[in-house]
Write an enzyme that holds these catalytic residues in place. Sequence first.
Site, PDB file in Angstrom:
ATOM      1  N   ASP A  40       0.785  -1.257  -0.170  1.00 35.25           N
ATOM      2  CA  ASP A  40       0.004  -0.075  -0.008  1.00 35.25           C
ATOM      3  C   ASP A  40       0.929   1.244   0.188  1.00 35.25           C
ATOM      4  OD1 ASP A  40       0.643  -0.459   2.819  1.00 35.25           O
ATOM      5  OD2 ASP A  40      -1.284   0.177   3.508  1.00 35.25           O
ATOM      6  N   GLY A 129      -2.354  -5.722  19.491  1.00 39.39           N
ATOM      7  CA  GLY A 129      -1.211  -6.174  19.016  1.00 39.39           C
ATOM      8  C   GLY A 129      -1.509  -7.471  17.982  1.00 39.39           C
ATOM      9  N   GLY A 131      -2.557  -7.513  14.861  1.00 36.54           N
ATOM     10  CA  GLY A 131      -2.153  -7.171  13.241  1.00 36.54           C
ATOM     11  C   GLY A 131      -3.734  -7.278  12.908  1.00 36.54           C
ATOM     12  N   SER A 133      -5.788  -4.416  13.040  1.00 35.57           N
ATOM     13  CA  SER A 133      -5.955  -3.135  12.877  1.00 35.57           C
ATOM     14  C   SER A 133      -6.823  -2.551  14.193  1.00 35.57           C
ATOM     15  CB  SER A 133      -6.671  -2.663  11.679  1.00 35.57           C
ATOM     16  OG  SER A 133      -5.683  -2.724  10.713  1.00 35.57           O
ATOM     17  N   SER A 135      -5.731  -0.287  15.903  1.00 28.75           N
ATOM     18  CA  SER A 135      -5.491   1.150  16.041  1.00 28.75           C
ATOM     19  C   SER A 135      -6.264   2.018  14.854  1.00 28.75           C
ATOM     20  CB  SER A 135      -3.930   1.378  15.730  1.00 28.75           C
ATOM     21  OG  SER A 135      -3.336   0.583  14.721  1.00 28.75           O
ATOM     22  N   ASP A 179      -5.346   0.075   6.163  1.00 24.03           N
ATOM     23  CA  ASP A 179      -6.279  -0.350   7.381  1.00 24.03           C
ATOM     24  C   ASP A 179      -7.317   0.780   7.377  1.00 24.03           C
ATOM     25  OD1 ASP A 179      -4.006  -2.276   7.470  1.00 24.03           O
ATOM     26  OD2 ASP A 179      -3.124  -0.995   9.213  1.00 24.03           O
TER      27      ASP A 179
HETATM   28  C1  GLA Z   1       0.411  -2.222   8.410  1.00 18.38           C
HETATM   29  C2  GLA Z   1      -0.018  -0.868   7.781  1.00 18.38           C
HETATM   30  C3  GLA Z   1      -0.484  -0.835   6.532  1.00 18.38           C
HETATM   31  C4  GLA Z   1      -0.092  -1.957   5.565  1.00 18.38           C
HETATM   32  C5  GLA Z   1       0.179  -3.248   6.456  1.00 18.38           C
HETATM   33  C6  GLA Z   1       1.181  -4.157   5.445  1.00 18.38           C
HETATM   34  O1  GLA Z   1      -0.894  -2.757   8.711  1.00 18.38           O
HETATM   35  O2  GLA Z   1      -0.739  -0.273   8.669  1.00 18.38           O
HETATM   36  O3  GLA Z   1      -0.734   0.230   5.822  1.00 18.38           O
HETATM   37  O4  GLA Z   1       1.067  -1.384   4.968  1.00 18.38           O
HETATM   38  O5  GLA Z   1       0.935  -2.978   7.652  1.00 18.38           O
HETATM   39  O6  GLA Z   1       0.371  -4.644   4.273  1.00 18.38           O
END
Ligand code: GLA
Length: 393
Positions: A40, A129, A131, A133, A135, A179
Site C-alpha cells: 500500500d 497487537g 495485526g 488493525s 488502531s 487499514d
Molecule cells: C500495516 C500498515 C498498512 C500496511 C500493512 C502491510 O498494517 O498499517 O498500511 O502497510 O501493515 O500490508
Amino acid sequence: MNDEIKTKLLSDFKRIYGSSSDVRVFFAPGRVNLIGEHTDYNGGHVFPCALSLGTYAAVKVRPDSKIRLYSLNFEKDGIIEAAASVKLVNSLEYKWANYPLGIVETFRKRGMQINSGFDILYYGTIPNGSGLSSSASIEILTGYCLSELYGFNVTKQDLALIGQDSENNFNGMNCGIMDQFASAFGKAGHAIFLDTATLKYEYVPVDLKGIKIVISNTNVKHELTSSGYNDRRRESETALSDLKTVTDIKALGELDEESFNKYASAIKDEVCFRRARHAVTENLRTIEAVKALNAGEIATFGKLMNESHASLDKDYEVTCPELNIMAETEQSLSGVIGARMTGGGFGGCTVALVHDEYVDQVTEKTKEIYTSKTGITPAFYVVDIGDGPSELL
Ligand code: GLA
C-alpha cells in the site's frame, strides 16, 4: 450482540462519567487483509475486508472544552483528560489514547476545530497487537464520532486519510492507507480491491460457499514493529530511487515482472532488491488473486496466498518463526485452501481459507503443533466480513 454491547457501554458510561442522557454509541471495524501485503505504500493493490470485530464508543458532548477518554480495555489508566482548545501533543504516558487524540488534532489541523469537548468510553473486541488493525478501528471510530457529533460531514475517503495522517504524524508510524481505508469503507460480504496509487476501489463479493475465513493469532505481539516497518518503507524507497535512474516510474506498483527484471540490476543493495521484488510480485499476485476469486477459482486464490507468505518471509522478511510455523502448519493440513500472515507482520495473525467441515480439525491440529513447537497457546477466530462505521441506534 450489538444490543448487548450497547447496553453494557451505556451502563459503564454512567458508572464512569455519571451520566446516561444524550449518550450515543458508535462502532468501527478492524480488518483482515486477504492478500496484498506491504504494497500500500508502494503504489500497489491490496485486498482487505472489514471484520465484525472492531471498536465501540459511547460518547457525549460536553458543555466545556474538556476531552475525557476511558477504555474498558485499559482500565488501569483510568480517565485521561485533554483540552480540546489547545494543540494536542503525543504523550508517551498513555499509549492507547494517542490514537483518538491524534484524530482530534488532525481534525483541528484540517480546520475542523471543536470548541466543546466530549466524554468518550471505548471498548474494543480486537485483541490488540494482533495485526487486525485495532488502531485503525479506533482512529476511524473517533473520526466518525467527531464527524457525526459536530456535523463535519467528513467523507469516508477523508476519514481514512485523516486516520493515516494522524498515525503517520501524531503516532510516528509511517503506515500506508490500507487499514484505515478498509475500516472506513467496509461492506459486509465484500472485500475491497483497492489501487493505492489512485484510491480507486471495487467491492468484490466474497461468496465463500462452504469456506470459512479463519484467523490464527500467534499471540506474539507485533507492538514493537514500527521501527521494522519504517525500515521496510525506507528500503523500498531506496530501491525505487535506484530504479528511477533507469526508468520513469513513480512507484514500484507500476512494474510488471518483465519490466522489473529488465531494470532490477539498477538496485544497488541486495536487501533493497529483495524488498522491491516482493512489492512488485505481491502486487501482481493480488491482481491475479482477485481475478481468480471473480472466476470462482478458489484453489488459485489459495495458492497465491501461500506464495504471498513465502515472499513476505524470504524477500520482505516481516514474518517471524511463530508466523512461519503457524502458516506452514496450516498450509500442510487437509481442508486448507491457503494460509498466509496478514497485516504488518513481525507477529500477529495468519489468515486462512478453510473448508467448513475441516475448520475444527484444522484449528485443533494447528493448535497442537504450534503449541508444541513454540510453547505458546494460539487463539483462533472464525470471522465474518462486516460493515464500515455506524451508529448503534
Ligand atoms: C500495516 C500498515 C498498512 C500496511 C500493512 C502491510 O498494517 O498499517 O498500511 O502497510 O501493515 O500490508
